[in-house]
Design a protein around this motif. Sequence first.
Motif, PDB file in Angstrom:
ATOM      1  N   VAL A  32       0.838  -1.201   0.000  1.00 54.36           N
ATOM      2  CA  VAL A  32       0.000   0.000   0.000  1.00 54.36           C
ATOM      3  C   VAL A  32       0.876   1.255   0.000  1.00 54.36           C
ATOM      4  CG1 VAL A  32      -2.034  -1.067   1.018  1.00 54.36           C
ATOM      5  CG2 VAL A  32      -0.273  -0.202   2.534  1.00 54.36           C
ATOM      6  N   TYR A  33       0.712   2.052  -1.028  1.00 59.37           N
ATOM      7  CA  TYR A  33       1.466   3.301  -1.177  1.00 59.37           C
ATOM      8  C   TYR A  33       0.509   4.461  -0.935  1.00 59.37           C
ATOM      9  CZ  TYR A  33       5.116   0.405  -3.202  1.00 59.37           C
ATOM     10  OH  TYR A  33       6.091  -0.548  -3.400  1.00 59.37           O
ATOM     11  N   ILE A  34       0.455   4.913   0.319  1.00 61.11           N
ATOM     12  CA  ILE A  34      -0.459   5.976   0.716  1.00 61.11           C
ATOM     13  C   ILE A  34       0.320   7.282   0.835  1.00 61.11           C
ATOM     14  CG2 ILE A  34      -2.273   6.659   2.336  1.00 61.11           C
ATOM     15  CD1 ILE A  34      -2.707   3.895   0.991  1.00 61.11           C
ATOM     16  N   LEU A  35       0.009   8.233  -0.033  1.00 67.62           N
ATOM     17  CA  LEU A  35       0.793   9.476  -0.141  1.00 67.62           C
ATOM     18  C   LEU A  35       2.277   9.142  -0.320  1.00 67.62           C
ATOM     19  CD1 LEU A  35      -0.885  11.796   2.515  1.00 67.62           C
ATOM     20  CD2 LEU A  35      -1.189  11.817   0.046  1.00 67.62           C
ATOM     21  N   ALA A  36       2.541   8.180  -1.156  1.00 68.89           N
ATOM     22  CA  ALA A  36       3.911   7.736  -1.415  1.00 68.89           C
ATOM     23  C   ALA A  36       4.007   7.229  -2.851  1.00 68.89           C
ATOM     24  CB  ALA A  36       4.306   6.630  -0.441  1.00 68.89           C
ATOM     25  N   ILE A  45      -3.766  -0.230 -13.324  1.00 71.50           N
ATOM     26  CA  ILE A  45      -4.733  -1.255 -13.711  1.00 71.50           C
ATOM     27  C   ILE A  45      -6.146  -0.685 -13.697  1.00 71.50           C
ATOM     28  CG2 ILE A  45      -5.672  -3.548 -13.194  1.00 71.50           C
ATOM     29  CD1 ILE A  45      -2.713  -3.484 -14.091  1.00 71.50           C
ATOM     30  N   ASN A  46      -6.537  -0.083 -12.570  1.00 69.83           N
ATOM     31  CA  ASN A  46      -7.873   0.495 -12.461  1.00 69.83           C
ATOM     32  C   ASN A  46      -7.966   1.326 -11.191  1.00 69.83           C
ATOM     33  OD1 ASN A  46     -10.522   1.087 -13.096  1.00 69.83           O
ATOM     34  ND2 ASN A  46     -11.069  -1.036 -13.532  1.00 69.83           N
ATOM     35  N   THR A  47      -9.049   2.084 -11.080  1.00 71.67           N
ATOM     36  CA  THR A  47      -9.271   2.920  -9.903  1.00 71.67           C
ATOM     37  C   THR A  47     -10.587   2.537  -9.241  1.00 71.67           C
ATOM     38  OG1 THR A  47      -8.052   4.776 -10.864  1.00 71.67           O
ATOM     39  CG2 THR A  47      -9.563   5.280  -9.069  1.00 71.67           C
ATOM     40  N   ALA A  48     -10.551   2.365  -7.917  1.00 72.95           N
ATOM     41  CA  ALA A  48     -11.760   2.022  -7.157  1.00 72.95           C
ATOM     42  C   ALA A  48     -12.235   3.243  -6.399  1.00 72.95           C
ATOM     43  CB  ALA A  48     -11.475   0.883  -6.194  1.00 72.95           C
ATOM     44  N   LYS A  49     -13.541   3.459  -6.391  1.00 72.19           N
ATOM     45  CA  LYS A  49     -14.118   4.589  -5.669  1.00 72.19           C
ATOM     46  C   LYS A  49     -14.620   4.154  -4.305  1.00 72.19           C
ATOM     47  CE  LYS A  49     -15.409   7.328  -9.699  1.00 72.19           C
ATOM     48  NZ  LYS A  49     -16.500   8.017 -10.422  1.00 72.19           N
ATOM     49  N   ASN A  50     -14.576   5.090  -3.369  1.00 70.61           N
ATOM     50  CA  ASN A  50     -15.048   4.827  -2.012  1.00 70.61           C
ATOM     51  C   ASN A  50     -16.575   4.791  -1.990  1.00 70.61           C
ATOM     52  OD1 ASN A  50     -14.929   4.379   0.686  1.00 70.61           O
ATOM     53  ND2 ASN A  50     -14.048   6.353   1.221  1.00 70.61           N
ATOM     54  N   SER A  51     -17.137   4.211  -0.935  1.00 78.24           N
ATOM     55  CA  SER A  51     -18.591   4.147  -0.778  1.00 78.24           C
ATOM     56  C   SER A  51     -18.978   4.684   0.596  1.00 78.24           C
ATOM     57  CB  SER A  51     -19.082   2.702  -0.935  1.00 78.24           C
ATOM     58  OG  SER A  51     -18.438   1.870   0.015  1.00 78.24           O
ATOM     59  N   VAL A  75      -8.581  -2.323  -0.314  1.00 80.56           N
ATOM     60  CA  VAL A  75      -7.793  -3.448  -0.820  1.00 80.56           C
ATOM     61  C   VAL A  75      -8.655  -4.702  -0.951  1.00 80.56           C
ATOM     62  CG1 VAL A  75      -5.876  -5.021  -0.341  1.00 80.56           C
ATOM     63  CG2 VAL A  75      -5.589  -2.565   0.026  1.00 80.56           C
ATOM     64  N   LYS A  76      -9.464  -4.981   0.066  1.00 77.57           N
ATOM     65  CA  LYS A  76     -10.327  -6.164   0.023  1.00 77.57           C
ATOM     66  C   LYS A  76     -11.336  -6.083  -1.107  1.00 77.57           C
ATOM     67  CE  LYS A  76      -9.927  -7.333   4.927  1.00 77.57           C
ATOM     68  NZ  LYS A  76     -10.615  -7.366   6.247  1.00 77.57           N
ATOM     69  N   LYS A  77     -11.872  -4.873  -1.341  1.00 77.67           N
ATOM     70  CA  LYS A  77     -12.830  -4.671  -2.433  1.00 77.67           C
ATOM     71  C   LYS A  77     -12.157  -4.921  -3.779  1.00 77.67           C
ATOM     72  CE  LYS A  77     -16.118  -1.244  -4.252  1.00 77.67           C
ATOM     73  NZ  LYS A  77     -15.789  -1.425  -5.663  1.00 77.67           N
ATOM     74  N   TYR A  94      -2.536   5.621  -3.353  1.00 78.26           N
ATOM     75  CA  TYR A  94      -3.469   6.681  -2.974  1.00 78.26           C
ATOM     76  C   TYR A  94      -2.723   8.009  -2.941  1.00 78.26           C
ATOM     77  CZ  TYR A  94      -6.417   9.805  -0.297  1.00 78.26           C
ATOM     78  OH  TYR A  94      -7.150  10.904   0.097  1.00 78.26           O
ATOM     79  N   THR A  95      -3.293   9.023  -3.634  1.00 73.87           N
ATOM     80  CA  THR A  95      -2.667  10.347  -3.632  1.00 73.87           C
ATOM     81  C   THR A  95      -3.573  11.411  -3.017  1.00 73.87           C
ATOM     82  OG1 THR A  95      -3.435  10.659  -5.918  1.00 73.87           O
ATOM     83  CG2 THR A  95      -1.167   9.898  -5.614  1.00 73.87           C
ATOM     84  N   SER A  96      -4.881  11.346  -3.323  1.00 74.68           N
ATOM     85  CA  SER A  96      -5.811  12.327  -2.756  1.00 74.68           C
ATOM     86  C   SER A  96      -7.246  11.886  -3.041  1.00 74.68           C
ATOM     87  CB  SER A  96      -5.568  13.719  -3.358  1.00 74.68           C
ATOM     88  OG  SER A  96      -5.813  13.690  -4.754  1.00 74.68           O
ATOM     89  N   GLY A  97      -8.211  12.634  -2.468  1.00 80.26           N
ATOM     90  CA  GLY A  97      -9.613  12.348  -2.731  1.00 80.26           C
ATOM     91  C   GLY A  97     -10.091  11.049  -2.100  1.00 80.26           C
ATOM     92  N   LYS A  98     -11.082  10.425  -2.728  1.00 77.73           N
ATOM     93  CA  LYS A  98     -11.668   9.208  -2.176  1.00 77.73           C
ATOM     94  C   LYS A  98     -11.538   8.029  -3.136  1.00 77.73           C
ATOM     95  CE  LYS A  98     -14.815  11.566   0.962  1.00 77.73           C
ATOM     96  NZ  LYS A  98     -16.182  11.661   1.498  1.00 77.73           N
ATOM     97  N   ASN A  99     -10.500   8.058  -3.975  1.00 77.67           N
ATOM     98  CA  ASN A  99     -10.238   6.964  -4.902  1.00 77.67           C
ATOM     99  C   ASN A  99      -8.896   6.321  -4.608  1.00 77.67           C
ATOM    100  OD1 ASN A  99     -12.614   7.621  -6.244  1.00 77.67           O
ATOM    101  ND2 ASN A  99     -11.564   8.949  -7.695  1.00 77.67           N
ATOM    102  N   MET A 100      -8.779   5.058  -4.919  1.00 77.31           N
ATOM    103  CA  MET A 100      -7.520   4.344  -4.768  1.00 77.31           C
ATOM    104  C   MET A 100      -7.246   3.568  -6.050  1.00 77.31           C
ATOM    105  SD  MET A 100      -6.279   2.036  -1.562  1.00 77.31           S
ATOM    106  CE  MET A 100      -6.415   3.462  -0.496  1.00 77.31           C
TER     107      MET A 100
END
Length: 201
Positions: A32-36, A45-51, A75-77, A94-100
């Motif tokens: 997991v690369y969070i702000l990194a 590959i793709n982007t997942a949105k938060n719920s 990650v589990k999703k 993850y860089t910003s917002g609510k997407n990963m």
Amino acid sequence: MKKIILFVAILVTTIAMSQQKAKVHTVNGIEVYILAEPVRQYEIINTAKNSVKWGSYLTGGLINESISTKVSKFVKKLLKDYTQKGIKFDAVLYTSGKNMTAIRFTDEETTTNKGVATIQRLNGIPFFVMSEPIKEYKYINTIGKGIKWKSLVTAGLLNNSIEQDLLKFAKKIENKYRKGKVNAVIYSNGKKAISILIQNI
């Protein structure tokens, strides 16, 4: 002359801190690369949105998920969705917002580049989010957080992004950072972080 020397010293320290390397954590075997930013080359590959955070909704916004819980759920999703589609990925970004974003590395893995990232800053402060500095550091103090008012006033229907949660930590230590008493923050899990002083910068 003294002002020039001081400016150069601050500039050198800023450059060094902006290039700080970290060893990132893994969730279910996924880096997991969070702000990194990974030091390795990769493709998206793709982007997942938060719920909606139903745990927060059911408690009227009084209980909110921690950053590590949000990352774990992302990650589990992704693992569930992509395994069903036969898609493989190596890490999330993850860089910003609510997407990963799910990514796949395109270069060769080595002992020196596996799980290694260059960290980013929030409010000018270096943040090691679900990662550890490669350099030695000294623990300074624990940083707590308060109620997430956005979630509270909307009865849990709106929640902070990971970045917004981390900014709360940054605001609590910005005075110490400016005075040179701390020079980075580490967030590992739960709802607290720690301020640190990285050695030999």
